[in-house]
Motif scaffolding. Structure first.
Motif, PDB file in Angstrom:
ATOM      1  N   ALA A   1      -0.559 -55.417 -95.349  1.00  0.00           N
ATOM      2  CA  ALA A   1      -0.891 -56.376 -94.301  1.00  0.00           C
ATOM      3  C   ALA A   1       0.296 -57.309 -94.074  1.00  0.00           C
ATOM      4  O   ALA A   1       0.941 -57.752 -95.021  1.00  0.00           O
ATOM      5  N   SER A   2       0.605 -57.609 -92.804  1.00  0.00           N
ATOM      6  CA  SER A   2       1.821 -58.352 -92.473  1.00  0.00           C
ATOM      7  C   SER A   2       1.484 -59.740 -91.929  1.00  0.00           C
ATOM      8  O   SER A   2       0.633 -59.873 -91.044  1.00  0.00           O
ATOM      9  N   TYR A   3       2.168 -60.766 -92.465  1.00  0.00           N
ATOM     10  CA  TYR A   3       1.971 -62.140 -92.038  1.00  0.00           C
ATOM     11  C   TYR A   3       3.330 -62.826 -91.872  1.00  0.00           C
ATOM     12  O   TYR A   3       4.319 -62.436 -92.499  1.00  0.00           O
ATOM     13  N   LEU A   4       3.364 -63.871 -91.036  1.00  0.00           N
ATOM     14  CA  LEU A   4       4.573 -64.671 -90.873  1.00  0.00           C
ATOM     15  C   LEU A   4       4.494 -65.923 -91.740  1.00  0.00           C
ATOM     16  O   LEU A   4       3.426 -66.539 -91.843  1.00  0.00           O
ATOM     17  N   MET A   5       5.616 -66.304 -92.346  1.00  0.00           N
ATOM     18  CA  MET A   5       5.637 -67.439 -93.263  1.00  0.00           C
ATOM     19  C   MET A   5       6.869 -68.309 -92.995  1.00  0.00           C
ATOM     20  O   MET A   5       7.990 -67.933 -93.347  1.00  0.00           O
ATOM     21  N   PRO A   6       6.711 -69.483 -92.369  1.00  0.00           N
ATOM     22  CA  PRO A   6       7.832 -70.424 -92.283  1.00  0.00           C
ATOM     23  C   PRO A   6       8.081 -71.064 -93.645  1.00  0.00           C
ATOM     24  O   PRO A   6       7.161 -71.214 -94.446  1.00  0.00           O
TER      25      PRO A   6
ATOM     26  N   ILE B   1       8.890 -75.274 -99.852  1.00  0.00           N
ATOM     27  CA  ILE B   1       7.560 -75.353 -99.266  1.00  0.00           C
ATOM     28  C   ILE B   1       7.430 -74.187 -98.293  1.00  0.00           C
ATOM     29  O   ILE B   1       8.304 -74.006 -97.430  1.00  0.00           O
ATOM     30  N   GLN B   2       6.396 -73.383 -98.446  1.00  0.00           N
ATOM     31  CA  GLN B   2       6.186 -72.260 -97.539  1.00  0.00           C
ATOM     32  C   GLN B   2       4.700 -72.053 -97.301  1.00  0.00           C
ATOM     33  O   GLN B   2       3.862 -72.394 -98.134  1.00  0.00           O
ATOM     34  N   PHE B   3       4.382 -71.484 -96.147  1.00  0.00           N
ATOM     35  CA  PHE B   3       2.978 -71.381 -95.743  1.00  0.00           C
ATOM     36  C   PHE B   3       2.726 -70.092 -94.976  1.00  0.00           C
ATOM     37  O   PHE B   3       3.535 -69.685 -94.140  1.00  0.00           O
ATOM     38  N   TYR B   4       1.598 -69.440 -95.299  1.00  0.00           N
ATOM     39  CA  TYR B   4       1.139 -68.324 -94.475  1.00  0.00           C
ATOM     40  C   TYR B   4      -0.374 -68.181 -94.596  1.00  0.00           C
ATOM     41  O   TYR B   4      -0.986 -68.655 -95.539  1.00  0.00           O
ATOM     42  N   ARG B   5      -0.956 -67.524 -93.607  1.00  0.00           N
ATOM     43  CA  ARG B   5      -2.400 -67.280 -93.586  1.00  0.00           C
ATOM     44  C   ARG B   5      -2.663 -65.822 -93.922  1.00  0.00           C
ATOM     45  O   ARG B   5      -1.981 -64.927 -93.433  1.00  0.00           O
ATOM     46  N   SER B   6      -3.674 -65.596 -94.767  1.00  0.00           N
ATOM     47  CA  SER B   6      -4.053 -64.232 -95.126  1.00  0.00           C
ATOM     48  C   SER B   6      -5.578 -64.132 -95.153  1.00  0.00           C
ATOM     49  O   SER B   6      -6.285 -65.110 -94.865  1.00  0.00           O
TER      50      SER B   6
ATOM     51  N   THR C   1      -7.633 -67.484 -95.605  1.00  0.00           N
ATOM     52  CA  THR C   1      -7.079 -68.443 -96.559  1.00  0.00           C
ATOM     53  C   THR C   1      -5.744 -68.949 -96.048  1.00  0.00           C
ATOM     54  O   THR C   1      -4.892 -68.177 -95.603  1.00  0.00           O
ATOM     55  N   ASN C   2      -5.559 -70.266 -96.084  1.00  0.00           N
ATOM     56  CA  ASN C   2      -4.299 -70.908 -95.737  1.00  0.00           C
ATOM     57  C   ASN C   2      -3.547 -71.175 -97.031  1.00  0.00           C
ATOM     58  O   ASN C   2      -3.951 -72.015 -97.831  1.00  0.00           O
ATOM     59  N   ASN C   3      -2.476 -70.450 -97.249  1.00  0.00           N
ATOM     60  CA  ASN C   3      -1.771 -70.467 -98.532  1.00  0.00           C
ATOM     61  C   ASN C   3      -0.536 -71.368 -98.465  1.00  0.00           C
ATOM     62  O   ASN C   3       0.425 -71.064 -97.741  1.00  0.00           O
ATOM     63  N   PHE C   4      -0.567 -72.463 -99.202  1.00  0.00           N
ATOM     64  CA  PHE C   4       0.566 -73.385 -99.298  1.00  0.00           C
ATOM     65  C   PHE C   4       1.261 -73.138-100.633  1.00  0.00           C
ATOM     66  O   PHE C   4       0.666 -73.329-101.692  1.00  0.00           O
TER      67      PHE C   4
ATOM     68  N   ALA D   1       9.053 -70.039-110.066  1.00  0.00           N
ATOM     69  CA  ALA D   1       7.623 -70.151-110.345  1.00  0.00           C
ATOM     70  C   ALA D   1       6.991 -70.804-109.125  1.00  0.00           C
ATOM     71  O   ALA D   1       7.546 -71.754-108.571  1.00  0.00           O
ATOM     72  N   VAL D   2       5.811 -70.306-108.723  1.00  0.00           N
ATOM     73  CA  VAL D   2       5.257 -70.726-107.433  1.00  0.00           C
ATOM     74  C   VAL D   2       3.794 -71.150-107.575  1.00  0.00           C
ATOM     75  O   VAL D   2       2.897 -70.305-107.615  1.00  0.00           O
ATOM     76  N   PRO D   3       3.516 -72.460-107.644  1.00  0.00           N
ATOM     77  CA  PRO D   3       2.126 -72.909-107.527  1.00  0.00           C
ATOM     78  C   PRO D   3       1.614 -72.645-106.110  1.00  0.00           C
ATOM     79  O   PRO D   3       2.342 -72.868-105.130  1.00  0.00           O
ATOM     80  N   VAL D   4       0.388 -72.166-106.003  1.00  0.00           N
ATOM     81  CA  VAL D   4      -0.199 -71.840-104.700  1.00  0.00           C
ATOM     82  C   VAL D   4      -1.535 -72.556-104.543  1.00  0.00           C
ATOM     83  O   VAL D   4      -2.422 -72.420-105.393  1.00  0.00           O
ATOM     84  N   TRP D   5      -1.655 -73.309-103.461  1.00  0.00           N
ATOM     85  CA  TRP D   5      -2.936 -73.900-103.078  1.00  0.00           C
ATOM     86  C   TRP D   5      -3.483 -73.095-101.916  1.00  0.00           C
ATOM     87  O   TRP D   5      -2.844 -72.993-100.866  1.00  0.00           O
ATOM     88  N   SER D   6      -4.665 -72.527-102.119  1.00  0.00           N
ATOM     89  CA  SER D   6      -5.276 -71.660-101.114  1.00  0.00           C
ATOM     90  C   SER D   6      -6.497 -72.364-100.527  1.00  0.00           C
ATOM     91  O   SER D   6      -7.514 -72.556-101.201  1.00  0.00           O
TER      92      SER D   6
END
Length: 242
Positions: free
Chosen positions: A54-59, A77-82, A110-113, A137-142
């Motif tokens: 599945a393909s998503y865009l992430m700024p 800081i990066q964000f994408y929706r899945s 889910t909005n993944n920060f 290392a990447v903490p993720v808030w979903s």
């Protein structure tokens, strides 16, 4: 809280930091989900629909600090929706012989920060060309943006209130916080850059249990992704990597 406003605030905070370089870019995330969990509820089987690529865009925004001539630390800081997609497969004595079972599906957005914290190593530097090896290392808030599937029931043998409840319980699956790691390379020419990263979960599962009618069922799932992006690097100090 609007997502666009939050991203703008985080961007401003990054620009005001004391880093030597600020990267701003856009990445394509090719994500795959893996789940071996199957929940059996009488005549209903519930499982996650596997996503293959599945393909998503992430700024993204990333700030670098110099540690030594070759090593740099970074915060991003990066964000994408899945999506998490759930399938309910069920049978009934009322079904015709040519339809031994019927499947229905539902999903939650889910909005993944993500906030990668890592180090990079300058492997190659020739004039305006640079090649970096990077590990974070990447903490993720979903944060879920869930809309329940709504339908007046009963409406034929295909739909019952139970099936609606089973599908809408997809809301209980995603874990609101988990940890990833990502590794890859960045190639820069002058101020323009290309990134190639792989990302995966640190834990064995990034879901909470599947819950229905007050009953909790074990539901394990993982995701992996490949990320390819372009960025532009701004020098925040006169003496930067140049």
């Amino acid at each position: 809280m609007r997502i666009s406003l939050l991203i703008a605030v985080l961007l401003c905070l990054s620009i005001k930091s004391i880093g030597q370089d600020l990267r701003i870019g856009l990445t394509t995330v090719e994500e795959r989900s893996f789940s071996n969990s199957l929940v059996r509820l009488d005549s209903v089987n519930v499982f996650e629909q596997t996503q293959n690529g599945a393909s998503y865009l992430m700024p993204f925004v990333k700030v670098d600090w110099t540690l030594s001539e070759r090593f740099y630390s970074s915060f991003g800081i990066q964000f994408y929706r899945s999506f998490v997609t759930l399938t309910a497969s069920y049978t009934s004595e009322l079904f015709p012989e040519h339809s031994p079972f019927i499947s229905k599906g539902g999903l939650t957005t889910t909005n993944n920060f993500e906030f990668p914290v890592g180090v990079s190593y300058l492997l190659i530097k020739k004039k305006k060309f640079k090649l970096f090896l990077e590990l974070s290392a990447v903490p993720v808030w979903s944060i879920q943006d869930f809309e329940p599937f709504d339908l007046e029931v009963p409406q034929g043998i295909d739909w019952t209130q139970e099936i609606l409840d089973v599908i809408n319980a997809v809301e209980t699956i995603p874990d609101p916080f988990y940890m990833n790691y990502q590794y890859g390379i960045s190639v820069e020419y002058k101020r323009f850059g290309l990134t190639f990263f792989r990302a995966a979960n640190m834990s064995r599962s990034i879901s909470t249990d599947y819950e229905l009618y007050g009953q909790s069922y074990n539901f394990q799932r993982r995701i992996r992704s490949t990320r390819i992006g372009l960025y532009y690097s701004f020098g925040l100090k006169k003496k930067d990597r140049e």
